[in-house]
Design a protein around this motif. Structure first.
Motif, short mmCIF file in Angstrom:
data_model
loop_
_atom_site.label_atom_id
_atom_site.label_comp_id
_atom_site.label_asym_id
_atom_site.label_seq_id
_atom_site.Cartn_x
_atom_site.Cartn_y
_atom_site.Cartn_z
N VAL A 8 0.84 -1.20 0.00
CA VAL A 8 0.00 0.00 0.00
C VAL A 8 0.87 1.25 0.00
N HIS A 9 1.99 1.19 0.68
CA HIS A 9 2.90 2.34 0.76
C HIS A 9 3.36 2.76 -0.64
N PHE A 16 -4.50 4.20 -4.43
CA PHE A 16 -4.99 4.12 -3.05
C PHE A 16 -6.50 4.35 -3.03
N ASN A 66 -3.55 9.24 1.42
CA ASN A 66 -2.45 8.32 1.13
C ASN A 66 -1.15 8.92 1.63
N ARG A 97 -3.47 5.86 5.21
CA ARG A 97 -2.49 4.79 5.06
C ARG A 97 -1.79 4.53 6.40
#
Length: 125
Positions: A8-9, A16, A66, A97
């Motif tokens: 996800v990073h 996202f 994000n 996030r």
């Protein structure tokens, strides 16, 4: 199994938002629209409706963040933009996030309440 947080990073903003949108579709949200990728969204990355336990619907804006943290400035800016939106909503939901501290949540909640905005929290209307 890959570390999901690392995957996800690496997502760009649109990826996202797409992930958050897909999650809410799978979670049963209806009347859902992904607005953020087109710009001019008034702080409404995603707009949708969730059926609550009491049978009512909660129409919410989902703001995707994000970033590794949600700053007070970012939250207030997004809430101000959302207030200029023509859409009628019941609540605002931030999806981030990174983790958001209890202190940050309290300050955001105070600002939201002062501006007539209800912050959506899972399981609440």
């Amino acid at each position: 199994m890959p570390n999901v947080s690392r995957l996800v990073h690496r997502f760009c903003g649109a990826e996202f938002e797409r992930l958050v949108f897909a999650y809410h579709v799978r979670a049963g949200w209806t009347e859902i629209a992904w607005c953020g990728q087109a710009g001019g969204d008034h702080g409404r990355d995603i707009f949708g409706s969730q059926l609550l336990d009491d049978g009512t619907r909660c129409r919410a804006v989902i703001q995707c963040v994000n970033r590794s943290s949600l700053t007070q400035n970012k939250a207030e800016h997004d809430m101000q933009r959302m207030l200029s939106s023509p859409s009628k909503i019941d609540a605002l939901k931030f999806v981030t996030r990174g983790a958001v501290s209890a202190t940050r949540r309290d300050v955001i909640q105070t600002f939201a309440k002062a501006n007539g905005i209800k912050i959506y929290q899972s399981g609440q209307a």
